[in-house]
Design a protein around this motif. Structure first.
Motif, PDB file in Angstrom:
ATOM      1  N   ASP A   1       0.746  -1.191  -0.031  1.00 13.27           N
ATOM      2  CA  ASP A   1      -0.047   0.060  -0.012  1.00 13.27           C
ATOM      3  C   ASP A   1       0.912   1.209   0.038  1.00 13.27           C
ATOM      4  O   ASP A   1       0.598   2.279  -0.754  1.00 13.27           O
ATOM      5  CB  ASP A   1      -0.827   0.028   1.203  1.00 13.27           C
ATOM      6  CG  ASP A   1      -2.118  -0.984   1.083  1.00 13.27           C
ATOM      7  OD1 ASP A   1      -1.928  -1.556   0.035  1.00 13.27           O
ATOM      8  OD2 ASP A   1      -2.749  -1.327   2.096  1.00 13.27           O
TER       9      ASP A   1
ATOM     10  N   ASP B   1     -13.367   0.684   6.138  1.00 14.64           N
ATOM     11  CA  ASP B   1     -11.827   1.080   5.911  1.00 14.64           C
ATOM     12  C   ASP B   1     -11.121   0.225   7.079  1.00 14.64           C
ATOM     13  O   ASP B   1     -10.567   0.958   8.013  1.00 14.64           O
ATOM     14  CB  ASP B   1     -11.800   2.646   6.345  1.00 14.64           C
ATOM     15  CG  ASP B   1     -10.578   2.914   5.987  1.00 14.64           C
ATOM     16  OD1 ASP B   1      -9.887   2.644   5.291  1.00 14.64           O
ATOM     17  OD2 ASP B   1     -10.083   4.292   6.503  1.00 14.64           O
TER      18      ASP B   1
ATOM     19  N   ARG C   1      -8.928  -2.969   2.965  1.00 14.07           N
ATOM     20  CA  ARG C   1      -8.426  -2.115   1.848  1.00 14.07           C
ATOM     21  C   ARG C   1      -8.037  -2.509   0.468  1.00 14.07           C
ATOM     22  O   ARG C   1      -7.192  -3.118   0.460  1.00 14.07           O
ATOM     23  CB  ARG C   1      -7.642  -1.305   2.398  1.00 14.07           C
ATOM     24  CG  ARG C   1      -7.592   0.089   2.095  1.00 14.07           C
ATOM     25  CD  ARG C   1      -6.818   1.133   2.916  1.00 14.07           C
ATOM     26  NE  ARG C   1      -7.350   1.206   4.333  1.00 14.07           N
ATOM     27  CZ  ARG C   1      -6.631   0.952   5.428  1.00 14.07           C
ATOM     28  NH1 ARG C   1      -5.346   0.829   5.458  1.00 14.07           N
ATOM     29  NH2 ARG C   1      -7.420   1.087   6.826  1.00 14.07           N
TER      30      ARG C   1
END
Length: 387
Positions: A60, A341, A346
């Motif tokens: 990420d 979230d 995610r």
């Protein structure tokens, strides 16, 4: 050293980010590690979860900044080995589940589910560039369709419900009870009073877009299914089940009933989400407040509610309109997961919706493709407020 790194990462990062609820956080930070210290298979699963979190966080970070410092991560192969060894031990325990091992079996099941959610994203560390080719291969070889849909996580989720149901008398008074005590009933979110100023005006863009189109999306799918007139080929596709051989029309009625029941579930979950979004605004940070209410409303519990016959329709390789509606409904259910979230969610189901969309495009049905426009618009918007 690798195991120590994984254990440290779980304690410092993973356990603290599994829930926003303080009492449930204590279960992840203290009780689950204590159980794992007494069970080899649970320790393997705990290390695997910490490891997959480590890998996902690094991926990420690489997507959000141009340059990422080379962090000291553990190789994915080592993490997968822990997962596999933990899974072997879990299978042995679940085969003889009883009140005496209900706690470790339930713990193992939720560790497996969290890993499965995160691994959906880790499998796609790079953007989908081969989606069209993958879809083409799946349609040419029907046995590959299930791999494209990747439904294993869904069955794992339903398995957790079975464990809870079988051992509820023990689990509801166990050390894990805080995880189970959720205000998940629809009655908790029905007939809400909206007199006070709601937080809709302060919702993140993705949630606001969802609220604007949710009811219309469900109504459109339902109307389309009501108007569906199956072709003779569709009838032959539903000529039997694993346990019986009903007539074509009877089997199709069975399949249609499953679809309407699933739409009812979709509508119920969407309504629950809208009730959360329309709650009165408070002084707490909007994003965190809404996410905590999503957790209390158990909006991720929809897999356990699905009729088995609907899941069977997803596994069919038939390229007909009814199967196309199955895929559309699945994509709209996946959209629920994109509203949460959490680190393990995610990015995972945005990709799954793209996979479903690839299959729908292959059917060359303009109406089915139109149904996918709204989910795409929702998931492409930010899930956090823009300051």
């Amino acid at each position: 050293m690798n195991d120590l790194k994984l254990l440290q990462y779980y304690h410092l990062h993973t356990a603290r980010r599994m829930t926003l609820h303080q009492r449930r956080s204590d279960v992840w930070q203290r009780i689950i590690p204590e159980l794992a210290s007494k069970s080899r298979f649970l320790m393997h699963l705990l290390l695997a979860l910490g490891g997959i979190h480590m890998i996902k966080q690094k991926a990420d970070a690489r997507e959000t900044v141009d340059i990422v410092e080379d962090s000291d991560t553990v190789d994915l192969a080592i993490i997968i080995e822990h997962h596999q060894r933990g899974l072997e031990g879990f299978r042995e325990e679940v085969s003889r589940i009883s009140p005496s091992n209900a706690e470790p079996v339930f713990t193992g099941s939720i560790l497996l589910i969290a890993f499965a959610f995160a691994f959906l994203r880790v499998q796609d560390l790079n953007p989908i560039t081969g989606a069209a080719e993958e879809m083409s291969n799946a349609m040419a070889n029907p046995s590959l369709t299930n791999d494209l849909l990747r439904l294993n996580w869904l069955y794992l989720n339903r398995g957790v419900t079975s464990v809870i149901g079988d051992q509820w008398p023990v689990l509801k008074t166990s050390r894990l009870r805080q995880i189970l005590m959720l205000s998940h009933g629809d009655e908790c979110w029905e007939n809400s009073s909206f007199d006070a100023p709601s937080r809709l005006s302060r919702c993140p863009p993705r949630l606001l877009k969802f609220a604007e189109g949710a009811h219309q999306a469900v109504a459109s799918i339902k109307a389309s299914l009501n108007a569906l007139e199956p072709a003779p080929d569709d009838l032959s596709s539903y000529s039997g089940t694993p346990t019986s051989q009903p007539s074509s029309s009877t089997a199709l009625d069975w399949a249609m009933d499953a679809h309407f029941e699933t739409i009812r579930i979709l509508d119920s979950v969407y309504s629950r989400i809208l009730s959360v979004l329309r709650c009165a605004a408070t002084e707490y940070p909007t994003d965190k407040e809404i996410q905590l209410d999503f957790e209390e409303a158990a909006i991720l519990s929809w897999p356990a509610l699905l009729p088995s016959s609907f899941l069977a329709s997803l596994e069919r390789s038939d390229r007909n309109c009814l199967h196309g509606h199955s895929l559309v409904i699945l994509a709209h259910l996946y959209l629920v997961n994109t509203l949460v979230d959490a680190w393990y969610m995610r990015g995972s189901f945005e990709i799954e919706i793209l996979r479903v969309n690839a299959l729908i495009d292959s059917l060359n049905d303009s109406q089915l493709s139109t149904f996918m426009l709204w989910p795409s618009e929702v998931m492409n918007l930010p899930l956090t407020c823009i300051s």
